[in-house]
Design a protein around this motif. Sequence first.
Motif, PDB file in Angstrom:
ATOM      1  N   LEU A  99     -17.667  -3.707 -21.020  1.00  0.00           N
ATOM      2  CA  LEU A  99     -16.669  -2.633 -21.043  1.00  0.00           C
ATOM      3  C   LEU A  99     -15.455  -3.021 -20.193  1.00  0.00           C
ATOM      4  CD1 LEU A  99     -18.718   0.689 -20.709  1.00  0.00           C
ATOM      5  CD2 LEU A  99     -18.047  -0.561 -22.775  1.00  0.00           C
ATOM      6  N   ARG A 100     -14.301  -2.528 -20.608  1.00  0.00           N
ATOM      7  CA  ARG A 100     -13.080  -2.725 -19.826  1.00  0.00           C
ATOM      8  C   ARG A 100     -12.898  -1.505 -18.928  1.00  0.00           C
ATOM      9  NH1 ARG A 100      -8.993  -6.110 -19.369  1.00  0.00           N
ATOM     10  NH2 ARG A 100      -6.817  -5.438 -19.098  1.00  0.00           N
ATOM     11  N   VAL A 101     -12.900  -1.732 -17.607  1.00  0.00           N
ATOM     12  CA  VAL A 101     -12.910  -0.639 -16.634  1.00  0.00           C
ATOM     13  C   VAL A 101     -11.761  -0.806 -15.646  1.00  0.00           C
ATOM     14  CG1 VAL A 101     -14.261   0.598 -14.896  1.00  0.00           C
ATOM     15  CG2 VAL A 101     -15.427  -0.519 -16.825  1.00  0.00           C
ATOM     16  N   LEU A 102     -11.047   0.274 -15.392  1.00  0.00           N
ATOM     17  CA  LEU A 102     -10.001   0.291 -14.368  1.00  0.00           C
ATOM     18  C   LEU A 102     -10.515   1.016 -13.138  1.00  0.00           C
ATOM     19  CD1 LEU A 102      -7.030   0.029 -13.318  1.00  0.00           C
ATOM     20  CD2 LEU A 102      -6.612   2.266 -14.379  1.00  0.00           C
ATOM     21  N   VAL A 103     -10.294   0.428 -11.961  1.00  0.00           N
ATOM     22  CA  VAL A 103     -10.573   1.086 -10.691  1.00  0.00           C
ATOM     23  C   VAL A 103      -9.269   1.148  -9.901  1.00  0.00           C
ATOM     24  CG1 VAL A 103     -11.919   1.081  -8.561  1.00  0.00           C
ATOM     25  CG2 VAL A 103     -12.927   0.165 -10.676  1.00  0.00           C
ATOM     26  N   THR A 104      -8.760   2.337  -9.664  1.00  0.00           N
ATOM     27  CA  THR A 104      -7.562   2.455  -8.831  1.00  0.00           C
ATOM     28  C   THR A 104      -7.997   2.430  -7.364  1.00  0.00           C
ATOM     29  OG1 THR A 104      -7.521   4.886  -8.667  1.00  0.00           O
ATOM     30  CG2 THR A 104      -6.484   3.878 -10.603  1.00  0.00           C
ATOM     31  N   GLY A 105      -7.206   1.794  -6.522  1.00  0.00           N
ATOM     32  CA  GLY A 105      -7.570   1.688  -5.110  1.00  0.00           C
ATOM     33  C   GLY A 105      -8.848   0.915  -4.896  1.00  0.00           C
ATOM     34  N   SER A 128      -6.101  -1.680  -9.774  1.00  0.00           N
ATOM     35  CA  SER A 128      -4.704  -1.405  -9.430  1.00  0.00           C
ATOM     36  C   SER A 128      -4.662  -0.910  -7.984  1.00  0.00           C
ATOM     37  CB  SER A 128      -4.103  -0.353 -10.360  1.00  0.00           C
ATOM     38  OG  SER A 128      -4.698   0.913 -10.162  1.00  0.00           O
ATOM     39  N   CYS A 129      -3.671  -1.361  -7.243  1.00  0.00           N
ATOM     40  CA  CYS A 129      -3.558  -0.991  -5.837  1.00  0.00           C
ATOM     41  C   CYS A 129      -2.153  -1.321  -5.349  1.00  0.00           C
ATOM     42  CB  CYS A 129      -4.604  -1.720  -4.988  1.00  0.00           C
ATOM     43  SG  CYS A 129      -4.657  -3.512  -5.250  1.00  0.00           S
ATOM     44  N   ARG A 130      -1.829  -0.860  -4.164  1.00  0.00           N
ATOM     45  CA  ARG A 130      -0.524  -1.215  -3.597  1.00  0.00           C
ATOM     46  C   ARG A 130      -0.504  -2.683  -3.172  1.00  0.00           C
ATOM     47  NH1 ARG A 130       0.648   2.664   1.140  1.00  0.00           N
ATOM     48  NH2 ARG A 130      -1.605   2.339   1.445  1.00  0.00           N
ATOM     49  N   LYS A 131      -1.594  -3.119  -2.526  1.00  0.00           N
ATOM     50  CA  LYS A 131      -1.729  -4.525  -2.147  1.00  0.00           C
ATOM     51  C   LYS A 131      -3.195  -4.898  -2.164  1.00  0.00           C
ATOM     52  CE  LYS A 131      -1.699  -3.428   2.819  1.00  0.00           C
ATOM     53  NZ  LYS A 131      -1.036  -3.704   4.116  1.00  0.00           N
ATOM     54  N   SER A 132      -3.457  -6.168  -2.357  1.00  0.00           N
ATOM     55  CA  SER A 132      -4.833  -6.629  -2.467  1.00  0.00           C
ATOM     56  C   SER A 132      -5.465  -6.791  -1.077  1.00  0.00           C
ATOM     57  CB  SER A 132      -4.890  -7.959  -3.238  1.00  0.00           C
ATOM     58  OG  SER A 132      -6.222  -8.323  -3.513  1.00  0.00           O
ATOM     59  N   SER A 133      -6.684  -7.304  -1.053  1.00  0.00           N
ATOM     60  CA  SER A 133      -7.404  -7.580   0.193  1.00  0.00           C
ATOM     61  C   SER A 133      -8.148  -8.897   0.014  1.00  0.00           C
ATOM     62  CB  SER A 133      -8.395  -6.450   0.488  1.00  0.00           C
ATOM     63  OG  SER A 133      -9.411  -6.394  -0.504  1.00  0.00           O
ATOM     64  N   PRO A 134      -8.539  -9.551   1.104  1.00  0.00           N
ATOM     65  CA  PRO A 134      -9.250 -10.832   0.976  1.00  0.00           C
ATOM     66  C   PRO A 134     -10.514 -10.721   0.125  1.00  0.00           C
ATOM     67  CG  PRO A 134      -8.499 -10.533   3.231  1.00  0.00           C
ATOM     68  CD  PRO A 134      -8.204  -9.242   2.514  1.00  0.00           C
ATOM     69  N   GLU A 135     -11.272  -9.644   0.284  1.00  0.00           N
ATOM     70  CA  GLU A 135     -12.500  -9.493  -0.510  1.00  0.00           C
ATOM     71  C   GLU A 135     -12.203  -9.325  -1.990  1.00  0.00           C
ATOM     72  OE1 GLU A 135     -16.159  -7.434   1.260  1.00  0.00           O
ATOM     73  OE2 GLU A 135     -14.502  -6.437   2.292  1.00  0.00           O
ATOM     74  N   LEU A 136     -11.147  -8.571  -2.289  1.00  0.00           N
ATOM     75  CA  LEU A 136     -10.778  -8.383  -3.692  1.00  0.00           C
ATOM     76  C   LEU A 136     -10.264  -9.693  -4.283  1.00  0.00           C
ATOM     77  CD1 LEU A 136     -10.470  -6.489  -6.091  1.00  0.00           C
ATOM     78  CD2 LEU A 136      -8.213  -5.828  -5.204  1.00  0.00           C
ATOM     79  N   ASP A 150       1.317  -3.520  -6.287  1.00  0.00           N
ATOM     80  CA  ASP A 150       2.546  -2.726  -6.333  1.00  0.00           C
ATOM     81  C   ASP A 150       2.404  -1.533  -7.279  1.00  0.00           C
ATOM     82  OD1 ASP A 150       3.957  -4.453  -4.545  1.00  0.00           O
ATOM     83  OD2 ASP A 150       4.264  -5.841  -6.215  1.00  0.00           O
ATOM     84  N   VAL A 151       1.208  -0.941  -7.275  1.00  0.00           N
ATOM     85  CA  VAL A 151       0.984   0.272  -8.051  1.00  0.00           C
ATOM     86  C   VAL A 151       0.663   1.388  -7.060  1.00  0.00           C
ATOM     87  CG1 VAL A 151      -0.301   1.402  -9.896  1.00  0.00           C
ATOM     88  CG2 VAL A 151       0.055  -1.077  -9.962  1.00  0.00           C
ATOM     89  N   ASP A 152       1.697   2.094  -6.662  1.00  0.00           N
ATOM     90  CA  ASP A 152       1.566   3.235  -5.757  1.00  0.00           C
ATOM     91  C   ASP A 152       1.458   4.488  -6.616  1.00  0.00           C
ATOM     92  OD1 ASP A 152       2.048   5.426  -4.017  1.00  0.00           O
ATOM     93  OD2 ASP A 152       3.229   4.169  -2.655  1.00  0.00           O
ATOM     94  N   GLU A 157       7.671   5.596 -11.335  1.00  0.00           N
ATOM     95  CA  GLU A 157       8.146   4.384 -12.001  1.00  0.00           C
ATOM     96  C   GLU A 157       7.119   3.261 -11.928  1.00  0.00           C
ATOM     97  OE1 GLU A 157      11.342   7.054 -10.915  1.00  0.00           O
ATOM     98  OE2 GLU A 157       9.810   6.054  -9.682  1.00  0.00           O
ATOM     99  N   GLN A 158       6.442   3.131 -10.781  1.00  0.00           N
ATOM    100  CA  GLN A 158       5.438   2.082 -10.640  1.00  0.00           C
ATOM    101  C   GLN A 158       4.225   2.359 -11.533  1.00  0.00           C
ATOM    102  OE1 GLN A 158       4.293   1.061  -6.631  1.00  0.00           O
ATOM    103  NE2 GLN A 158       6.401   0.698  -5.962  1.00  0.00           N
ATOM    104  N   VAL A 159       3.840   3.607 -11.632  1.00  0.00           N
ATOM    105  CA  VAL A 159       2.699   3.954 -12.474  1.00  0.00           C
ATOM    106  C   VAL A 159       3.019   3.709 -13.942  1.00  0.00           C
ATOM    107  CG1 VAL A 159       1.227   5.854 -13.269  1.00  0.00           C
ATOM    108  CG2 VAL A 159       1.748   5.611 -10.826  1.00  0.00           C
ATOM    109  N   LYS A 160       4.195   4.123 -14.368  1.00  0.00           N
ATOM    110  CA  LYS A 160       4.583   3.911 -15.763  1.00  0.00           C
ATOM    111  C   LYS A 160       4.679   2.426 -16.084  1.00  0.00           C
ATOM    112  CE  LYS A 160       7.843   5.255 -19.367  1.00  0.00           C
ATOM    113  NZ  LYS A 160       7.798   3.918 -19.982  1.00  0.00           N
ATOM    114  N   ALA A 161       5.262   1.646 -15.157  1.00  0.00           N
ATOM    115  CA  ALA A 161       5.378   0.205 -15.375  1.00  0.00           C
ATOM    116  C   ALA A 161       3.997  -0.435 -15.498  1.00  0.00           C
ATOM    117  CB  ALA A 161       6.155  -0.424 -14.220  1.00  0.00           C
ATOM    118  N   PHE A 162       3.056   0.023 -14.685  1.00  0.00           N
ATOM    119  CA  PHE A 162       1.684  -0.483 -14.766  1.00  0.00           C
ATOM    120  C   PHE A 162       1.064  -0.160 -16.125  1.00  0.00           C
ATOM    121  CE2 PHE A 162      -2.722   1.189 -14.412  1.00  0.00           C
ATOM    122  CZ  PHE A 162      -3.390  -0.025 -14.365  1.00  0.00           C
ATOM    123  N   ALA A 163       1.204   1.088 -16.559  1.00  0.00           N
ATOM    124  CA  ALA A 163       0.614   1.504 -17.842  1.00  0.00           C
ATOM    125  C   ALA A 163       1.213   0.717 -19.010  1.00  0.00           C
ATOM    126  CB  ALA A 163       0.821   2.999 -18.052  1.00  0.00           C
TER     127      ALA A 163
END
Length: 338
Positions: A99-105, A128-136, A150-152, A157-163
Amino acid sequence: MSTTGSITLLRQCVTGASRATRGVAQSGSARRVPSLSYRLGVTCRCNRRVATMSSSAPETAVEYTIADQPARFAKAKAENNTRVLDIDSHYDGAFFKGLRVLVTGGNRGIGLALTKELVSKEANVVVSCRKSSPELDQLAADHGVEIMTDVDVTIDEQVKAFADKVEGVFDVVINNAGYFYEPVETLSTLNFEEELKMIDICALGPLRISSALVNAGKVKENGGQICMITSQGGSISWRTVQNPEGQDYGHHMSKAAANMMAVLLAQELKSKGIVVSILHPGFNKTDMTQKYAHIWEIEGAVDPSVGAKRVCHEIAIATMESHSGAFINCEDGLRIPF
Protein backbone atom coordinates in the motif's frame (compact mmCIF):
# COMPACT_ATOMS: atom_id res chain seq x y z
CA MET A 1 -51.43 3.54 18.09
CA SER A 2 -52.61 7.07 17.27
CA THR A 3 -50.32 9.72 15.80
CA THR A 4 -50.44 11.66 19.09
CA GLY A 5 -49.57 8.53 21.03
CA SER A 6 -46.63 7.78 18.74
CA ILE A 7 -45.25 11.28 19.13
CA THR A 8 -45.59 11.10 22.91
CA LEU A 9 -43.83 7.74 23.06
CA LEU A 10 -41.08 8.98 20.74
CA ARG A 11 -40.44 11.94 23.03
CA GLN A 12 -40.19 9.60 26.02
CA CYS A 13 -37.75 7.37 24.14
CA VAL A 14 -35.52 10.23 23.02
CA THR A 15 -35.47 11.64 26.55
CA GLY A 16 -34.50 8.25 27.96
CA ALA A 17 -31.78 7.75 25.36
CA SER A 18 -30.46 11.26 25.99
CA ARG A 19 -30.24 10.61 29.73
CA ALA A 20 -28.45 7.32 29.12
CA THR A 21 -26.00 9.00 26.77
CA ARG A 22 -25.27 11.75 29.30
CA GLY A 23 -24.60 9.09 31.93
CA VAL A 24 -22.03 7.42 29.71
CA ALA A 25 -20.37 10.69 28.84
CA GLN A 26 -20.06 11.68 32.50
CA SER A 27 -18.88 8.34 33.84
CA GLY A 28 -16.94 7.10 30.81
CA SER A 29 -18.20 3.60 31.58
CA ALA A 30 -18.58 1.00 28.86
CA ARG A 31 -22.37 0.85 28.98
CA ARG A 32 -24.49 -0.11 26.00
CA VAL A 33 -26.77 2.74 24.98
CA PRO A 34 -29.44 2.98 22.29
CA SER A 35 -28.29 4.55 19.03
CA LEU A 36 -30.45 7.35 17.66
CA SER A 37 -28.62 7.06 14.33
CA TYR A 38 -30.56 8.34 11.34
CA ARG A 39 -33.84 6.71 12.20
CA LEU A 40 -36.76 7.31 14.52
CA GLY A 41 -37.03 3.67 15.62
CA VAL A 42 -35.77 4.22 19.17
CA THR A 43 -35.67 1.51 21.83
CA CYS A 44 -37.05 2.97 25.06
CA ARG A 45 -37.01 1.90 28.70
CA CYS A 46 -40.41 0.28 28.39
CA ASN A 47 -38.94 -2.03 25.72
CA ARG A 48 -41.33 -0.86 23.03
CA ARG A 49 -40.36 0.53 19.64
CA VAL A 50 -41.78 3.32 17.57
CA ALA A 51 -42.29 1.73 14.17
CA THR A 52 -42.71 4.94 12.22
CA MET A 53 -39.93 5.76 9.72
CA SER A 54 -37.72 3.00 11.12
CA SER A 55 -35.20 1.18 8.95
CA SER A 56 -35.10 -2.62 8.96
CA ALA A 57 -31.37 -2.69 9.80
CA PRO A 58 -30.51 -3.88 13.34
CA GLU A 59 -29.48 -1.23 15.83
CA THR A 60 -25.79 -1.13 16.68
CA ALA A 61 -24.78 -0.68 20.31
CA VAL A 62 -21.64 1.33 21.04
CA GLU A 63 -19.24 0.39 23.83
CA TYR A 64 -17.26 3.23 25.37
CA THR A 65 -13.89 3.06 27.07
CA ILE A 66 -13.17 4.48 30.54
CA ALA A 67 -12.30 8.14 31.06
CA ASP A 68 -10.14 7.58 34.16
CA GLN A 69 -6.78 6.59 32.66
CA PRO A 70 -5.24 4.91 35.76
CA ALA A 71 -8.49 2.99 36.37
CA ARG A 72 -8.62 1.97 32.70
CA PHE A 73 -5.09 0.57 32.81
CA ALA A 74 -5.68 -1.15 36.15
CA LYS A 75 -8.84 -2.77 34.76
CA ALA A 76 -6.96 -4.01 31.70
CA LYS A 77 -4.29 -5.62 33.90
CA ALA A 78 -6.86 -7.17 36.23
CA GLU A 79 -8.70 -8.70 33.27
CA ASN A 80 -5.48 -9.60 31.40
CA ASN A 81 -6.86 -7.70 28.41
CA THR A 82 -4.51 -8.73 25.62
CA ARG A 83 -5.83 -6.01 23.31
CA VAL A 84 -4.28 -3.52 25.74
CA LEU A 85 -1.36 -5.54 27.07
CA ASP A 86 -0.26 -7.54 24.00
CA ILE A 87 -1.18 -5.87 20.73
CA ASP A 88 0.93 -8.37 18.79
CA SER A 89 -1.61 -11.07 19.60
CA HIS A 90 -4.28 -9.11 17.69
CA TYR A 91 -2.48 -7.10 15.02
CA ASP A 92 -1.84 -8.39 11.50
CA GLY A 93 0.27 -5.92 9.57
CA ALA A 94 0.02 -7.87 6.32
CA PHE A 95 -2.77 -5.45 5.39
CA PHE A 96 -0.18 -2.77 4.57
CA LYS A 97 2.00 -4.76 2.19
CA GLY A 98 2.27 -2.86 -1.08
CA LEU A 99 0.00 0.00 0.00
CA ARG A 100 1.04 3.60 -0.60
CA VAL A 101 0.85 5.41 2.75
CA LEU A 102 1.46 9.04 3.71
CA VAL A 103 2.55 9.97 7.23
CA THR A 104 2.59 13.68 8.00
CA GLY A 105 5.11 14.67 10.67
CA GLY A 106 6.81 11.31 10.35
CA ASN A 107 10.24 12.62 11.30
CA ARG A 108 9.94 12.05 15.07
CA GLY A 109 7.80 10.74 17.91
CA ILE A 110 4.79 8.59 17.13
CA GLY A 111 5.02 9.66 13.47
CA LEU A 112 8.52 8.19 13.16
CA ALA A 113 7.35 5.04 14.95
CA LEU A 114 4.47 4.72 12.49
CA THR A 115 6.88 5.12 9.59
CA LYS A 116 9.15 2.38 10.97
CA GLU A 117 6.20 0.04 11.51
CA LEU A 118 4.81 0.61 8.02
CA VAL A 119 8.23 0.04 6.46
CA SER A 120 8.56 -3.24 8.37
CA LYS A 121 5.25 -4.34 6.82
CA GLU A 122 6.48 -3.49 3.29
CA ALA A 123 4.27 -0.47 2.72
CA ASN A 124 5.43 2.22 0.28
CA VAL A 125 5.79 5.15 2.66
CA VAL A 126 5.91 8.86 1.97
CA VAL A 127 6.69 11.23 4.84
CA SER A 128 5.90 14.92 4.69
CA CYS A 129 7.44 17.26 7.26
CA ARG A 130 9.05 20.65 7.66
CA LYS A 131 12.51 19.08 7.96
CA SER A 132 13.85 15.57 8.16
CA SER A 133 15.75 13.86 11.01
CA PRO A 134 18.76 11.51 11.08
CA GLU A 135 16.55 8.49 11.83
CA LEU A 136 14.17 9.32 9.00
CA ASP A 137 17.09 9.85 6.63
CA GLN A 138 18.34 6.38 7.56
CA LEU A 139 14.94 4.85 6.78
CA ALA A 140 15.06 6.55 3.39
CA ALA A 141 18.54 5.17 2.71
CA ASP A 142 17.75 1.64 3.89
CA HIS A 143 14.13 1.21 2.82
CA GLY A 144 13.37 3.82 0.19
CA VAL A 145 11.06 5.98 2.28
CA GLU A 146 10.22 9.06 0.24
CA ILE A 147 10.77 12.25 2.25
CA MET A 148 9.15 15.51 1.22
CA THR A 149 10.38 18.44 3.32
CA ASP A 150 9.29 22.07 3.52
CA VAL A 151 5.70 20.97 4.06
CA ASP A 152 4.34 23.12 6.88
CA VAL A 153 0.70 22.17 7.49
CA THR A 154 -0.10 25.78 8.47
CA ILE A 155 0.98 27.24 5.13
CA ASP A 156 -1.60 26.86 2.35
CA GLU A 157 0.88 27.31 -0.48
CA GLN A 158 3.28 24.65 0.82
CA VAL A 159 0.49 22.14 1.30
CA LYS A 160 -0.93 22.73 -2.16
CA ALA A 161 2.53 22.49 -3.73
CA PHE A 162 3.07 19.17 -1.94
CA ALA A 163 -0.28 17.78 -3.13
CA ASP A 164 0.49 18.81 -6.70
CA LYS A 165 4.03 17.43 -6.63
CA VAL A 166 3.66 14.11 -4.82
CA GLU A 167 3.21 11.21 -7.21
CA GLY A 168 0.68 8.42 -7.20
CA VAL A 169 -2.50 7.86 -5.21
CA PHE A 170 -2.47 7.14 -1.49
CA ASP A 171 -4.31 4.15 -0.09
CA VAL A 172 -3.92 5.55 3.43
CA VAL A 173 -3.24 9.09 4.63
CA ILE A 174 -2.19 9.40 8.29
CA ASN A 175 -2.52 12.97 9.53
CA ASN A 176 -0.08 12.81 12.42
CA ALA A 177 1.61 16.24 12.48
CA GLY A 178 0.76 17.99 15.72
CA TYR A 179 1.92 20.44 18.34
CA PHE A 180 1.64 20.58 22.14
CA TYR A 181 2.44 23.73 24.12
CA GLU A 182 4.14 22.39 27.24
CA PRO A 183 3.54 25.03 29.96
CA VAL A 184 0.31 24.48 31.90
CA GLU A 185 -2.28 27.06 30.91
CA THR A 186 -4.42 28.62 33.64
CA LEU A 187 -6.38 31.86 33.56
CA SER A 188 -3.27 33.63 34.82
CA THR A 189 -0.92 32.06 32.27
CA LEU A 190 -2.99 31.97 29.06
CA ASN A 191 -1.04 32.22 25.83
CA PHE A 192 -3.48 33.05 23.05
CA GLU A 193 -0.80 33.01 20.37
CA GLU A 194 0.14 29.45 21.30
CA GLU A 195 -3.53 28.44 21.46
CA LEU A 196 -4.10 29.66 17.91
CA LYS A 197 -0.92 27.86 16.82
CA MET A 198 -2.20 24.58 18.26
CA ILE A 199 -5.58 24.97 16.58
CA ASP A 200 -3.90 25.85 13.28
CA ILE A 201 -1.58 22.84 13.35
CA CYS A 202 -3.82 20.21 14.96
CA ALA A 203 -7.21 21.06 13.42
CA LEU A 204 -6.71 23.14 10.28
CA GLY A 205 -3.47 21.36 9.37
CA PRO A 206 -5.00 17.94 8.69
CA LEU A 207 -7.90 19.60 6.89
CA ARG A 208 -5.45 21.42 4.62
CA ILE A 209 -3.60 18.19 3.85
CA SER A 210 -6.73 16.11 3.34
CA SER A 211 -8.56 18.63 1.17
CA ALA A 212 -5.51 19.32 -0.99
CA LEU A 213 -4.91 15.62 -1.62
CA VAL A 214 -8.57 14.78 -2.28
CA ASN A 215 -8.99 17.75 -4.60
CA ALA A 216 -5.85 16.67 -6.48
CA GLY A 217 -7.18 13.13 -6.85
CA LYS A 218 -4.38 11.73 -4.67
CA VAL A 219 -6.52 9.70 -2.23
CA LYS A 220 -7.95 6.37 -3.39
CA GLU A 221 -11.72 6.38 -3.73
CA ASN A 222 -13.82 3.36 -2.74
CA GLY A 223 -11.45 1.88 -0.21
CA GLY A 224 -9.02 4.65 0.72
CA GLN A 225 -8.56 5.93 4.26
CA ILE A 226 -7.76 9.23 5.93
CA CYS A 227 -6.74 8.77 9.55
CA MET A 228 -6.61 11.59 12.08
CA ILE A 229 -4.16 11.06 14.93
CA THR A 230 -5.90 13.08 17.59
CA SER A 231 -6.25 12.71 21.37
CA GLN A 232 -8.66 11.74 24.11
CA GLY A 233 -7.99 15.31 25.23
CA GLY A 234 -10.46 16.34 22.52
CA SER A 235 -13.38 14.69 24.32
CA ILE A 236 -15.56 17.43 25.80
CA SER A 237 -17.50 14.83 27.79
CA TRP A 238 -14.35 13.67 29.59
CA ARG A 239 -13.05 17.05 30.73
CA THR A 240 -14.82 16.85 34.09
CA VAL A 241 -12.97 13.59 34.81
CA GLN A 242 -9.59 14.25 33.24
CA ASN A 243 -9.44 18.00 33.92
CA PRO A 244 -11.41 18.52 37.14
CA GLU A 245 -9.68 21.89 37.63
CA GLY A 246 -9.83 22.95 33.98
CA GLN A 247 -6.56 24.32 32.52
CA ASP A 248 -4.62 23.54 29.32
CA TYR A 249 -7.16 25.41 27.20
CA GLY A 250 -5.32 25.48 23.88
CA HIS A 251 -4.48 21.78 23.79
CA HIS A 252 -8.01 20.60 24.47
CA MET A 253 -9.67 23.16 22.21
CA SER A 254 -7.39 22.20 19.33
CA LYS A 255 -8.18 18.49 19.68
CA ALA A 256 -11.93 19.08 20.01
CA ALA A 257 -11.78 21.21 16.86
CA ALA A 258 -9.84 18.45 15.08
CA ASN A 259 -12.50 15.92 16.04
CA MET A 260 -15.30 18.12 14.71
CA MET A 261 -13.40 18.62 11.47
CA ALA A 262 -12.89 14.89 11.09
CA VAL A 263 -16.57 14.07 11.59
CA LEU A 264 -17.59 16.62 8.96
CA LEU A 265 -14.93 15.30 6.59
CA ALA A 266 -16.18 11.76 7.14
CA GLN A 267 -19.66 12.86 6.15
CA GLU A 268 -18.49 14.63 2.99
CA LEU A 269 -16.25 11.78 1.84
CA LYS A 270 -18.82 9.01 2.29
CA SER A 271 -19.91 9.44 -1.32
CA LYS A 272 -16.32 8.85 -2.45
CA GLY A 273 -15.98 5.71 -0.34
CA ILE A 274 -13.13 7.17 1.74
CA VAL A 275 -13.06 6.17 5.41
CA VAL A 276 -12.15 8.95 7.86
CA SER A 277 -11.19 7.64 11.30
CA ILE A 278 -10.41 9.61 14.47
CA LEU A 279 -7.73 7.79 16.46
CA HIS A 280 -6.38 8.40 19.94
CA PRO A 281 -3.03 6.58 19.77
CA GLY A 282 -2.89 6.02 23.51
CA PHE A 283 -0.34 7.26 26.02
CA ASN A 284 3.10 6.98 24.40
CA LYS A 285 6.52 7.70 25.85
CA THR A 286 7.65 10.46 23.51
CA ASP A 287 9.39 13.81 23.82
CA MET A 288 5.96 15.43 23.68
CA THR A 289 4.79 13.58 26.82
CA GLN A 290 8.10 13.76 28.68
CA LYS A 291 6.67 16.21 31.20
CA TYR A 292 4.31 13.41 32.30
CA ALA A 293 7.09 10.84 32.79
CA HIS A 294 6.27 10.58 36.51
CA ILE A 295 2.90 8.99 35.66
CA TRP A 296 3.91 6.93 32.62
CA GLU A 297 3.86 3.61 34.50
CA ILE A 298 0.70 4.37 36.49
CA GLU A 299 -1.28 5.24 33.39
CA GLY A 300 0.07 2.55 31.08
CA ALA A 301 2.26 4.63 28.77
CA VAL A 302 4.01 2.50 26.15
CA ASP A 303 6.96 2.73 23.82
CA PRO A 304 6.01 4.49 20.56
CA SER A 305 6.63 1.24 18.67
CA VAL A 306 3.71 -0.32 20.58
CA GLY A 307 1.57 2.77 20.05
CA ALA A 308 2.28 2.58 16.32
CA LYS A 309 1.09 -1.04 16.17
CA ARG A 310 -2.10 -0.10 17.99
CA VAL A 311 -2.82 2.62 15.47
CA CYS A 312 -1.97 0.38 12.51
CA HIS A 313 -4.26 -2.34 13.90
CA GLU A 314 -7.24 0.03 13.86
CA ILE A 315 -6.40 1.16 10.32
CA ALA A 316 -6.12 -2.47 9.18
CA ILE A 317 -9.58 -3.42 10.48
CA ALA A 318 -11.36 -0.17 9.58
CA THR A 319 -14.55 -0.17 7.52
CA MET A 320 -16.95 2.59 6.59
CA GLU A 321 -19.47 1.21 9.07
CA SER A 322 -17.13 0.59 12.00
CA HIS A 323 -14.67 3.47 11.86
CA SER A 324 -15.67 6.39 9.65
CA GLY A 325 -16.48 9.38 11.83
CA ALA A 326 -15.84 7.31 14.97
CA PHE A 327 -13.58 8.45 17.82
CA ILE A 328 -11.57 5.38 18.81
CA ASN A 329 -9.13 4.67 21.61
CA CYS A 330 -6.31 2.64 20.04
CA GLU A 331 -5.31 1.30 23.46
CA ASP A 332 -8.37 -0.94 23.73
CA GLY A 333 -10.29 -0.42 20.46
CA LEU A 334 -13.33 1.06 22.21
CA ARG A 335 -15.08 4.36 21.46
CA ILE A 336 -14.42 7.67 23.17
CA PRO A 337 -17.46 9.96 23.56
CA PHE A 338 -17.17 13.33 21.87
